[in-house]
Design a protein around this motif. Structure first.
Motif, PDB file in Angstrom:
ATOM      1  N   ASP A  89      52.709   7.780 -24.749  1.00 38.66           N
ATOM      2  CA  ASP A  89      51.561   7.540 -23.883  1.00 38.66           C
ATOM      3  C   ASP A  89      51.205   6.048 -23.899  1.00 38.66           C
ATOM      4  O   ASP A  89      51.144   5.417 -24.954  1.00 38.66           O
ATOM      5  N   GLY A  90      50.973   5.502 -22.718  1.00 42.61           N
ATOM      6  CA  GLY A  90      50.549   4.114 -22.608  1.00 42.61           C
ATOM      7  C   GLY A  90      51.673   3.104 -22.610  1.00 42.61           C
ATOM      8  O   GLY A  90      51.413   1.903 -22.530  1.00 42.61           O
ATOM      9  N   GLU A  91      52.925   3.543 -22.675  1.00 40.15           N
ATOM     10  CA  GLU A  91      54.047   2.606 -22.626  1.00 40.15           C
ATOM     11  C   GLU A  91      54.290   2.103 -21.208  1.00 40.15           C
ATOM     12  O   GLU A  91      53.995   2.790 -20.228  1.00 40.15           O
ATOM     13  N   PHE A  92      54.888   0.917 -21.128  1.00 39.93           N
ATOM     14  CA  PHE A  92      55.387   0.372 -19.871  1.00 39.93           C
ATOM     15  C   PHE A  92      56.876   0.126 -20.079  1.00 39.93           C
ATOM     16  O   PHE A  92      57.274  -0.789 -20.787  1.00 39.93           O
ATOM     17  N   ILE A  93      57.694   0.995 -19.472  1.00 38.88           N
ATOM     18  CA  ILE A  93      59.137   0.946 -19.674  1.00 38.88           C
ATOM     19  C   ILE A  93      59.836   0.580 -18.379  1.00 38.88           C
ATOM     20  O   ILE A  93      59.516   1.117 -17.310  1.00 38.88           O
ATOM     21  N   ALA A  94      60.788  -0.325 -18.466  1.00 41.13           N
ATOM     22  CA  ALA A  94      61.668  -0.653 -17.340  1.00 41.13           C
ATOM     23  C   ALA A  94      63.029  -0.027 -17.600  1.00 41.13           C
ATOM     24  O   ALA A  94      63.586  -0.172 -18.692  1.00 41.13           O
ATOM     25  N   ILE A  95      63.556   0.689 -16.609  1.00 37.91           N
ATOM     26  CA  ILE A  95      64.903   1.249 -16.694  1.00 37.91           C
ATOM     27  C   ILE A  95      65.815   0.394 -15.824  1.00 37.91           C
ATOM     28  O   ILE A  95      65.595   0.264 -14.618  1.00 37.91           O
ATOM     29  N   CYS A  96      66.822  -0.204 -16.440  1.00 35.50           N
ATOM     30  CA  CYS A  96      67.712  -1.128 -15.741  1.00 35.50           C
ATOM     31  C   CYS A  96      69.153  -0.621 -15.778  1.00 35.50           C
ATOM     32  O   CYS A  96      69.511   0.229 -16.591  1.00 35.50           O
ATOM     33  N   GLY A  97      69.960  -1.177 -14.920  1.00 31.24           N
ATOM     34  CA  GLY A  97      71.373  -0.811 -14.869  1.00 31.24           C
ATOM     35  C   GLY A  97      71.925  -1.106 -13.488  1.00 31.24           C
ATOM     36  O   GLY A  97      71.182  -1.296 -12.527  1.00 31.24           O
ATOM     37  N   LYS A 135      58.487  -7.923 -17.528  1.00 31.19           N
ATOM     38  CA  LYS A 135      57.054  -7.620 -17.566  1.00 31.19           C
ATOM     39  C   LYS A 135      56.766  -6.346 -18.354  1.00 31.19           C
ATOM     40  O   LYS A 135      55.627  -6.089 -18.720  1.00 31.19           O
ATOM     41  N   ALA A 136      57.792  -5.547 -18.580  1.00 32.41           N
ATOM     42  CA  ALA A 136      57.608  -4.282 -19.296  1.00 32.41           C
ATOM     43  C   ALA A 136      57.549  -4.513 -20.803  1.00 32.41           C
ATOM     44  O   ALA A 136      57.945  -5.564 -21.314  1.00 32.41           O
ATOM     45  N   GLU A 137      57.065  -3.510 -21.528  1.00 30.05           N
ATOM     46  CA  GLU A 137      57.045  -3.561 -22.989  1.00 30.05           C
ATOM     47  C   GLU A 137      58.419  -3.276 -23.577  1.00 30.05           C
ATOM     48  O   GLU A 137      58.779  -3.790 -24.618  1.00 30.05           O
ATOM     49  N   ARG A 138      59.160  -2.385 -22.890  1.00 30.59           N
ATOM     50  CA  ARG A 138      60.458  -1.956 -23.398  1.00 30.59           C
ATOM     51  C   ARG A 138      61.427  -1.817 -22.239  1.00 30.59           C
ATOM     52  O   ARG A 138      61.052  -1.353 -21.158  1.00 30.59           O
ATOM     53  N   ILE A 139      62.666  -2.229 -22.465  1.00 25.76           N
ATOM     54  CA  ILE A 139      63.694  -2.140 -21.433  1.00 25.76           C
ATOM     55  C   ILE A 139      64.777  -1.175 -21.883  1.00 25.76           C
ATOM     56  O   ILE A 139      65.364  -1.325 -22.956  1.00 25.76           O
ATOM     57  N   VAL A 140      65.011  -0.154 -21.062  1.00 26.45           N
ATOM     58  CA  VAL A 140      66.046   0.836 -21.302  1.00 26.45           C
ATOM     59  C   VAL A 140      67.194   0.552 -20.334  1.00 26.45           C
ATOM     60  O   VAL A 140      66.968   0.403 -19.137  1.00 26.45           O
ATOM     61  N   VAL A 141      68.402   0.464 -20.848  1.00 25.89           N
ATOM     62  CA  VAL A 141      69.561   0.125 -20.018  1.00 25.89           C
ATOM     63  C   VAL A 141      70.461   1.343 -19.851  1.00 25.89           C
ATOM     64  O   VAL A 141      70.813   2.004 -20.835  1.00 25.89           O
ATOM     65  N   MET A 142      70.847   1.626 -18.598  1.00 26.17           N
ATOM     66  CA  MET A 142      71.724   2.755 -18.297  1.00 26.17           C
ATOM     67  C   MET A 142      73.064   2.279 -17.762  1.00 26.17           C
ATOM     68  O   MET A 142      73.160   1.239 -17.106  1.00 26.17           O
ATOM     69  N   SER A 143      74.084   3.071 -18.034  1.00 20.44           N
ATOM     70  CA  SER A 143      75.428   2.812 -17.514  1.00 20.44           C
ATOM     71  C   SER A 143      76.168   4.138 -17.429  1.00 20.44           C
ATOM     72  O   SER A 143      76.164   4.910 -18.398  1.00 20.44           O
ATOM     73  N   ASP A 144      76.745   4.429 -16.268  1.00 28.38           N
ATOM     74  CA  ASP A 144      77.546   5.644 -16.076  1.00 28.38           C
ATOM     75  C   ASP A 144      76.815   6.913 -16.502  1.00 28.38           C
ATOM     76  O   ASP A 144      77.389   7.794 -17.161  1.00 28.38           O
ATOM     77  N   GLY A 145      75.539   6.980 -16.149  1.00 32.78           N
ATOM     78  CA  GLY A 145      74.783   8.199 -16.402  1.00 32.78           C
ATOM     79  C   GLY A 145      74.277   8.372 -17.813  1.00 32.78           C
ATOM     80  O   GLY A 145      73.765   9.439 -18.165  1.00 32.78           O
ATOM     81  N   LYS A 146      74.418   7.343 -18.646  1.00 33.66           N
ATOM     82  CA  LYS A 146      73.954   7.410 -20.031  1.00 33.66           C
ATOM     83  C   LYS A 146      73.067   6.219 -20.357  1.00 33.66           C
ATOM     84  O   LYS A 146      73.186   5.159 -19.743  1.00 33.66           O
ATOM     85  N   ILE A 147      72.197   6.400 -21.330  1.00 34.46           N
ATOM     86  CA  ILE A 147      71.422   5.273 -21.848  1.00 34.46           C
ATOM     87  C   ILE A 147      72.253   4.580 -22.912  1.00 34.46           C
ATOM     88  O   ILE A 147      72.676   5.207 -23.888  1.00 34.46           O
ATOM     89  N   VAL A 148      72.502   3.291 -22.711  1.00 27.85           N
ATOM     90  CA  VAL A 148      73.329   2.533 -23.649  1.00 27.85           C
ATOM     91  C   VAL A 148      72.504   1.592 -24.520  1.00 27.85           C
ATOM     92  O   VAL A 148      73.020   1.028 -25.480  1.00 27.85           O
ATOM     93  N   ASP A 149      71.227   1.406 -24.166  1.00 29.37           N
ATOM     94  CA  ASP A 149      70.344   0.558 -24.964  1.00 29.37           C
ATOM     95  C   ASP A 149      68.913   1.033 -24.744  1.00 29.37           C
ATOM     96  O   ASP A 149      68.425   1.045 -23.613  1.00 29.37           O
ATOM     97  N   TYR A 150      68.247   1.424 -25.838  1.00 28.16           N
ATOM     98  CA  TYR A 150      66.900   1.979 -25.730  1.00 28.16           C
ATOM     99  C   TYR A 150      65.805   0.922 -25.848  1.00 28.16           C
ATOM    100  O   TYR A 150      64.640   1.202 -25.554  1.00 28.16           O
ATOM    101  N   ASP A 151      66.140  -0.261 -26.271  1.00 30.09           N
ATOM    102  CA  ASP A 151      65.130  -1.319 -26.463  1.00 30.09           C
ATOM    103  C   ASP A 151      65.809  -2.667 -26.293  1.00 30.09           C
ATOM    104  O   ASP A 151      65.923  -3.456 -27.221  1.00 30.09           O
ATOM    105  N   HIS A 152      66.265  -2.926 -25.070  1.00 22.19           N
ATOM    106  CA  HIS A 152      67.030  -4.129 -24.773  1.00 22.19           C
ATOM    107  C   HIS A 152      66.161  -5.373 -24.877  1.00 22.19           C
ATOM    108  O   HIS A 152      65.042  -5.411 -24.378  1.00 22.19           O
TER     109      HIS A 152
END
Length: 228
Positions: free
Chosen positions: A30-38, A206-223
């Motif tokens: 709750d209260g997180e700001f997450i960016a999903i990149c890829g 600008k996000a607190e945490r960056i999650v990186v995706m590749s080929d349908g999977k998360i490859v980095d949970y806190d880039h």
């Protein structure tokens, strides 16, 4: 809190099938700001749509605030989506012939709310995005940046807990993008949980945490991005 466990998504076209998501696990506090990149095709928008109940997973589980989404009826899912999730899309999705007021009020109408209180909420939402002076304008007369601000006002009109943004600056120039990201930061500061899909590194910062995706999977949970 959002908990995603082993989520998969398969698309079938003719005799061809491919996995857009392949065993995704993710916890969003709750209260997180997450960016999903890829890169394009990595599955980031598919994941956002499934978490936001706009699409259904092939397998796995998603629980939001302790409720397993797959256990809800379609009516309950639609109600939850309208009241608890505010969506912001790259293409705005405003009704061009409607006034700014009518576009922003629409989620209230869908929730069965009418009357003077609606007017107060619409005015407050437009004040937040600094568009009170455009309340009577048709959406088709607005610039791209203004349309996206109207879309944000519409997204927050029911005071949702979650804001899901899919490439919110994708159709905007640098100045308007900075304005939109400033609004998202303000919403986060007010306590909203924000999940944003973006391919833009400057927006992701600008996000607190960056999650990186590749080929349908998360490859980095806190880039970590340099000079963040």
């Amino acid at each position: 809190m959002i908990s995603i466990k082993g989520v998969t998504k398969q698309f079938v076209t003719g005799k061809e099938a491919f996995w857009a998501l392949n065993g995704v696990d993710l916890e969003i506090a709750d209260g997180e700001f997450i960016a999903i990149c890829g890169k394009s095709g990595s599955g980031k928008s598919t994941l956002l749509n499934i978490i936001g109940t706009l699409d259904t997973a092939t397998g796995g589980s998603i629980s939001i605030d302790g409720v397993e989404i797959s256990s809800l009826s379609q009516r309950k899912i639609a109600e939850f989506r309208n009241l608890q999730i505010g969506f912001i899309f790259q293409s705005f999705y405003l009704e061009p012939g409607y006034s700014v007021y009518d576009n922003v009020e629409l989620p209230l109408i869908l929730a069965g709310k009418t009357g003077r209180r609606n007017r107060e909420k619409v005015e407050a939402a437009l004040e937040m995005v600094k568009l009170s002076h455009k309340i009577k304008n048709r959406a088709s007369t607005l610039s791209g940046g203004e349309q996206q601000r109207v879309a944000i006002a519409r997204a927050i009109i029911n005071d949702p807990k979650y804001i899901f943004a899919d490439e919110p600056c994708g159709n905007l120039d640098t100045a308007n993008s900075e304005n939109i990201m400033r609004i998202l930061k303000d919403l986060h500061a007010s306590g909203k949980t924000i999940l944003m899909v973006t391919h833009d590194e400057s927006d992701a910062k600008k996000a607190e945490r960056i999650v990186v995706m590749s080929d349908g999977k998360i490859v980095d949970y806190d880039h970590k991005i340099s000079m963040r």
